[in-house]
Scaffold this active site. Structure first.
Site, mmCIF file in Angstrom:
data_model
loop_
_atom_site.group_PDB
_atom_site.id
_atom_site.type_symbol
_atom_site.label_atom_id
_atom_site.label_comp_id
_atom_site.label_asym_id
_atom_site.label_seq_id
_atom_site.Cartn_x
_atom_site.Cartn_y
_atom_site.Cartn_z
ATOM 1 N N ASP A 62 15.792 78.942 -35.207
ATOM 2 C CA ASP A 62 15.800 77.599 -34.631
ATOM 3 C C ASP A 62 15.803 77.621 -33.109
ATOM 4 O O ASP A 62 15.992 78.663 -32.484
ATOM 5 C CB ASP A 62 17.015 76.803 -35.158
ATOM 6 C CG ASP A 62 18.314 77.605 -35.126
ATOM 7 O OD1 ASP A 62 18.374 78.643 -34.445
ATOM 8 O OD2 ASP A 62 19.267 77.188 -35.794
ATOM 9 N N ASN A 128 30.381 73.166 -41.056
ATOM 10 C CA ASN A 128 30.094 72.206 -42.131
ATOM 11 C C ASN A 128 29.124 72.793 -43.160
ATOM 12 O O ASN A 128 28.578 72.067 -43.991
ATOM 13 C CB ASN A 128 29.536 70.907 -41.545
ATOM 14 C CG ASN A 128 28.243 71.133 -40.767
ATOM 15 O OD1 ASN A 128 27.695 72.232 -40.761
ATOM 16 N ND2 ASN A 128 27.754 70.089 -40.115
ATOM 17 N N HIS A 130 26.237 74.370 -42.497
ATOM 18 C CA HIS A 130 24.798 74.392 -42.170
ATOM 19 C C HIS A 130 24.301 75.828 -41.990
ATOM 20 O O HIS A 130 25.056 76.724 -41.626
ATOM 21 C CB HIS A 130 24.463 73.504 -40.960
ATOM 22 C CG HIS A 130 24.867 73.994 -39.618
ATOM 23 N ND1 HIS A 130 25.604 73.244 -38.728
ATOM 24 C CD2 HIS A 130 24.598 75.161 -38.966
ATOM 25 C CE1 HIS A 130 25.777 73.920 -37.615
ATOM 26 N NE2 HIS A 130 25.184 75.099 -37.723
ATOM 27 N N GLU A 135 21.552 70.527 -41.418
ATOM 28 C CA GLU A 135 22.848 69.879 -41.571
ATOM 29 C C GLU A 135 23.011 69.325 -42.986
ATOM 30 O O GLU A 135 22.033 69.206 -43.733
ATOM 31 C CB GLU A 135 22.955 68.734 -40.548
ATOM 32 C CG GLU A 135 22.816 69.183 -39.093
ATOM 33 C CD GLU A 135 24.102 69.806 -38.521
ATOM 34 O OE1 GLU A 135 24.925 70.334 -39.293
ATOM 35 O OE2 GLU A 135 24.256 69.752 -37.282
HETATM 36 C C1 GLP Z 1 24.504 77.137 -34.571
HETATM 37 C C2 GLP Z 1 23.276 77.892 -35.091
HETATM 38 C C3 GLP Z 1 23.545 78.539 -36.432
HETATM 39 C C4 GLP Z 1 24.855 79.292 -36.384
HETATM 40 C C5 GLP Z 1 25.992 78.348 -36.086
HETATM 41 C C6 GLP Z 1 27.346 79.015 -36.047
HETATM 42 O O1 GLP Z 1 24.609 75.854 -35.049
HETATM 43 N N1 GLP Z 1 22.104 77.060 -35.213
HETATM 44 O O2 GLP Z 1 22.463 79.408 -36.753
HETATM 45 O O3 GLP Z 1 25.083 79.940 -37.607
HETATM 46 O O4 GLP Z 1 25.750 77.769 -34.809
HETATM 47 O O5 GLP Z 1 27.592 79.565 -34.788
HETATM 48 P P1 GLP Z 1 28.690 80.641 -34.474
HETATM 49 O O6 GLP Z 1 28.188 81.921 -35.027
HETATM 50 O O7 GLP Z 1 28.800 80.653 -32.986
HETATM 51 O O8 GLP Z 1 29.930 80.186 -35.151
#
Ligand code: GLP
Length: 233
Positions: A62, A128, A130, A135
């Site tokens: 993304d 949440n 995702h 989402e």
């Molecule tokens: C973002 C990314 C996800 C990731 C999530 C969790 O929203 N788009 O791909 O898994 O954050 O991030 P973190 O690993 O910093 O908790």
């Protein structure tokens, strides 16, 4: 799903690295990569290793809409800084968040995925549930699209920005259906913030309310968790 419990993020990164190392010996070509803090220990292992990625392709999940690769908060910048500058790949794909025609960009990205089948997809998970930026409420067969970020995701990600108003509200994200086309999934999660999402993903119903639950429908999923993230299993 195979659940692997590890002591901490450092051990988790090592474990994920070993799986990738073996798969590269077995001849894989394409890695699906993720951003966020979770995969950083894996990328550190990759950088410290003597593995050669110059014949490998990477496809990222993304990118924020409106940010280009020169923006320090963009995911393209994150990937360059945390992996690609030190370990060059043959080619690296990240959605173009500044594309003028975002619908065409989504279509282009699905074509990239179709022509470069992902052998191993690295995933983190949002609080949440995702995956990518899909989402809750996203159809489980979705393809790459422009998505609205929820308040909770904007709140979680504001730590990377000067102020919350600077956090983009939209992203281009591989869809859940696009992600599930990968041959093998490695999802990592550390810390108690992720415990509810992990419990729902593993033991809850398969539902758009918790996008990661779609992984229950995939035949080859490895989940790497520390004790805190596994505490509600
Ligand atoms: C973002 C990314 C996800 C990731 C999530 C969790 O929203 N788009 O791909 O898994 O954050 O991030 P973190 O690993 O910093 O908790």
């Amino acid at each position: 799903m195979e659940i692997i419990r590890v002591k901490d993020a450092a051990a988790g990164g090592k474990r994920a690295f070993e799986i990738i190392q073996q798969a590269m010996k077995d001849g894989i070509h394409t890695l699906g990569l993720a951003t966020g803090s979770t995969p950083i220990t894996l990328y550190q292992e990759m950088i410290a290793s003597d593995l050669d990625f110059s014949e490998m392709t990477s496809i990222n999940l993304d990118e924020y809409v409106g940010l280009g690769g020169e923006d320090k908060q963009s995911y393209r910048y994150f990937m360059n800084e945390n992996l690609f500058n030190q370990k060059p790949f043959k080619e690296t794909f990240v959605p173009n968040g500044k594309a003028e025609d975002l619908a065409a960009e989504c279509k282009r990205y699905d074509d990239v995925i179709a022509t470069h089948p992902i052998d191993i997809q690295i995933l983190g998970i949002g609080r949440n549930g995702h995956i990518g930026f899909n989402e809750p409420g996203t159809p489980l067969d979705s393809q790459t699209s422009v998505v609205d970020l929820t308040e909770s995701t904007i709140e979680a990600n504001k730590r990377f920005f000067d102020k919350v108003e600077d956090v983009p509200t939209k992203a281009v994200s591989m869809g859940i259906g696009s992600i599930l086309q990968g041959k093998k999934m490695i999802l990592m999660a550390y810390g108690e913030d992720k415990a509810d999402a992990i419990a729902g993903m593993v033991n809850g119903p398969v539902t758009p309310d918790l996008p990661a639950s779609a992984l229950q429908n995939h035949a080859d999923v490895v989940v790497i968790v520390d004790d805190a993230a596994a505490s509600k299993l």
